[in-house]
Design a protein around this motif. Structure first.
Motif, PDB file in Angstrom:
ATOM      1  N   THR A  38      -1.051   4.290  11.706  1.00  0.00           N
ATOM      2  CA  THR A  38      -0.304   3.957  10.492  1.00  0.00           C
ATOM      3  C   THR A  38      -0.986   4.560   9.273  1.00  0.00           C
ATOM      4  OG1 THR A  38       0.351   1.898  11.539  1.00  0.00           O
ATOM      5  CG2 THR A  38       0.707   2.059   9.180  1.00  0.00           C
ATOM      6  N   SER A  71      12.545  -2.783   5.674  1.00  0.00           N
ATOM      7  CA  SER A  71      11.225  -2.151   5.765  1.00  0.00           C
ATOM      8  C   SER A  71      10.414  -2.866   6.845  1.00  0.00           C
ATOM      9  CB  SER A  71      10.532  -2.234   4.406  1.00  0.00           C
ATOM     10  OG  SER A  71       9.280  -1.626   4.461  1.00  0.00           O
ATOM     11  N   ASN A  79       7.965  -2.240   8.859  1.00  0.00           N
ATOM     12  CA  ASN A  79       6.514  -2.138   9.063  1.00  0.00           C
ATOM     13  C   ASN A  79       5.703  -2.873   8.001  1.00  0.00           C
ATOM     14  OD1 ASN A  79       7.009  -0.476  11.275  1.00  0.00           O
ATOM     15  ND2 ASN A  79       7.131   1.340   9.960  1.00  0.00           N
ATOM     16  N   THR A  80       6.420  -3.371   6.970  1.00  0.00           N
ATOM     17  CA  THR A  80       5.699  -3.952   5.836  1.00  0.00           C
ATOM     18  C   THR A  80       4.776  -5.096   6.247  1.00  0.00           C
ATOM     19  OG1 THR A  80       7.336  -3.275   4.215  1.00  0.00           O
ATOM     20  CG2 THR A  80       6.015  -5.184   3.647  1.00  0.00           C
ATOM     21  N   GLN A  98       3.226  -5.915   9.075  1.00  0.00           N
ATOM     22  CA  GLN A  98       2.001  -5.497   9.753  1.00  0.00           C
ATOM     23  C   GLN A  98       1.039  -4.801   8.787  1.00  0.00           C
ATOM     24  OE1 GLN A  98       0.580  -5.609  13.399  1.00  0.00           O
ATOM     25  NE2 GLN A  98      -0.811  -5.521  11.669  1.00  0.00           N
ATOM     26  N   SER A  99       1.598  -3.921   7.954  1.00  0.00           N
ATOM     27  CA  SER A  99       0.738  -3.187   7.017  1.00  0.00           C
ATOM     28  C   SER A  99       0.092  -4.129   6.014  1.00  0.00           C
ATOM     29  CB  SER A  99       1.550  -2.129   6.267  1.00  0.00           C
ATOM     30  OG  SER A  99       1.912  -1.094   7.149  1.00  0.00           O
TER      31      SER A  99
END
Lengths: 335, 98
Positions: free
Chosen positions: A53, A225, A227-228, A230-231
């Motif tokens: 990522t 969104s 992936n937000t 996890q990020s």
């Protein structure tokens, strides 16, 4: 307190963070370091997803800086005075520098920057959709500094606290330099606004064209969104897209008023209850189209980057040949 | 096409002395074909705003570093020597200049 008590306490306190111990596996150490707002450094253990990522995020950011040189580079020769040329040249040079700081950060994750350049010019990695819009007049240069760099600053300041050390440090340097970018843009626009009616109209036209693409720089709405979360858990994203977009709108409205321009959104209004501005819906179909390559300048930007890379081949060859020649000479025995 | 020369240009780590009286501090890295180009590139990349009065460039492959995996044992000798810290010694509060 006996010496042995003291010894135990101090030894525990001075255990270097990030080091696995018999009790804690590398994954636990990683999770604990991130949760405690510590920094992950290049040679620490990290989950593969975290590494991937980060590479994608930092590479996309680096590519944006490199492609971002083009819309403004387009105006260096036509800037109206030596002062404006020198400023623009310095700004474009900064963008190149920012790209290099970021490529340098990706290399600490085991990626080769040559490979990243190849991926960019083969359109296998993305850059910010904003640079696929053309710079039609010199007012666009001012608006890019004010709105585009302003949005970039909103996005980037929180990344100075990214959990990945080399990225966070690169962002600190970048943010310091971006502040000049935004201020020079605003000053350029103030100068135009103090000019003729035609110049004021030119500024308004540029604002009309860049406002919505600037809002798109924050990415899809939070609901789209995936992936937000996890990020954010990994602390490589510190706020959601919509939070940052709202912050940008709230910061920009009074600046637009000071400048005397109208932001092209009839729904834009202060909401006393929310203590924030309401604003209209973004044209997500346009956003998706530009991200997928159908923006006004996508093909041109990549073709130009590819040509610059290929036309620079002889320079890289010459530098290598020169270095090889001198390395040979220094190996010869002294006469 | 990963055979372009810059793929094989060595990686250099860059250290900048911010002003006289300070240590050189690591600021980042770059690729260059040789030491001299590395120094010039470092000047252009890391000191565009008077950030430094002196630059070191060192080939990354010339740096020997401790490994994070053995961080604990490597630094352990310093862990149990509490008597190296001034706070180890109790001195009455009313003794001056100590």
């Amino acid at each position: 307190m006996t010496v042995s008590d003291e010894t135990t306490r101090l030894a525990t306190a001075s255990t270097p963070d990030g080091a696995p111990t018999p009790e804690r596996g590398p994954e636990e150490v990683f999770e604990a370091t991130v949760a405690a707002e510590g920094r992950i450094e290049p040679r620490d253990w990290m989950p593969e997803g975290y590494r991937k990522t980060l590479v994608r995020q930092i590479a996309q950011h680096a590519h944006s800086e490199i492609i971002g040189m083009q819309p403004e580079g387009n105006w260096i020769l036509r800037a109206p005075s030596l002062r404006r040329k020198a400023i623009l040249l310095a700004k474009v040079q900064d963008e190149a520098g920012h790209g290099l700081y970021l490529y340098s950060a990706t290399e600490t994750l085991g990626v080769d920057r040559t490979e990243l350049t190849e991926k960019l010019i083969d359109s296998r990695q993305k850059y910010s959709s904003i640079f696929n819009y053309p710079t039609l007049t010199f007012a666009d240069i001012g608006v890019i500094g004010w709105l585009v760099d302003g949005a970039a600053i909103c996005n980037q300041v929180p990344l100075c606290r990214s959990s990945y050390g080399p990225y966070a440090r690169a962002m600190v340097r970048i943010c310091k330099e971006e502040s000049f970018h935004q201020r020079q843009g605003f000053e350029l626009l103030m100068t135009l606004m103090a000019g003729t009616d035609a110049q004021r109209a030119m500024v308004q036209d540029a604002v009309d064209r860049w406002w919505w693409p600037s809002l798109m720089m924050f990415g899809p709405a939070d609901g789209d969104s995936p992936n937000t979360q996890q990020s954010m858990a990994w602390r490589i994203k510190r706020h959601t897209n919509d939070e940052l977009r709202q912050r940008f709108v709230d910061m920009t409205v009074p600046q637009a008023a000071a400048l005397g321009v109208t932001l092209p959104d009839p729904a834009l209004a202060w909401n006393d209850e929310r203590q924030a501005h309401d604003f209209g819906e973004i044209d997500w179909a346009e956003f998706t189209a530009v991200v997928k390559g159908a923006g006004p300048c996508n093909a041109q930007r990549i073709a130009h980057r590819r040509a610059a890379h290929e036309n620079g081949q002889w320079v890289r060859d010459a530098a290598s040949a020169y270095a090889a020649k001198h390395a040979d000479r220094s190996e010869e025995p002294a006469a | 096409m990963s055979t372009t020369p810059d793929a094989t240009w060595p990686l250099y780590e860059v250290f900048v002395r911010g002003k006289r009286g300070l240590n050189h501090v690591h600021v980042g890295s770059l690729h260059a074909p040789d030491d001299r180009m590395a120094l010039h590139n470092a000047r252009n990349l890391y000191t565009r705003r008077n950030e430094g009065v002196s630059i070191w460039v060192v080939r990354a492959d010339a740096i020997t570093a401790s490994s994070p995996d053995e961080k604990d044992p490597f630094f352990a000798p310093a862990g149990d020597k509490v008597y190296r810290h001034p706070t180890f010694y109790s001195i009455p509060d009313d003794v001056p200049h100590l």
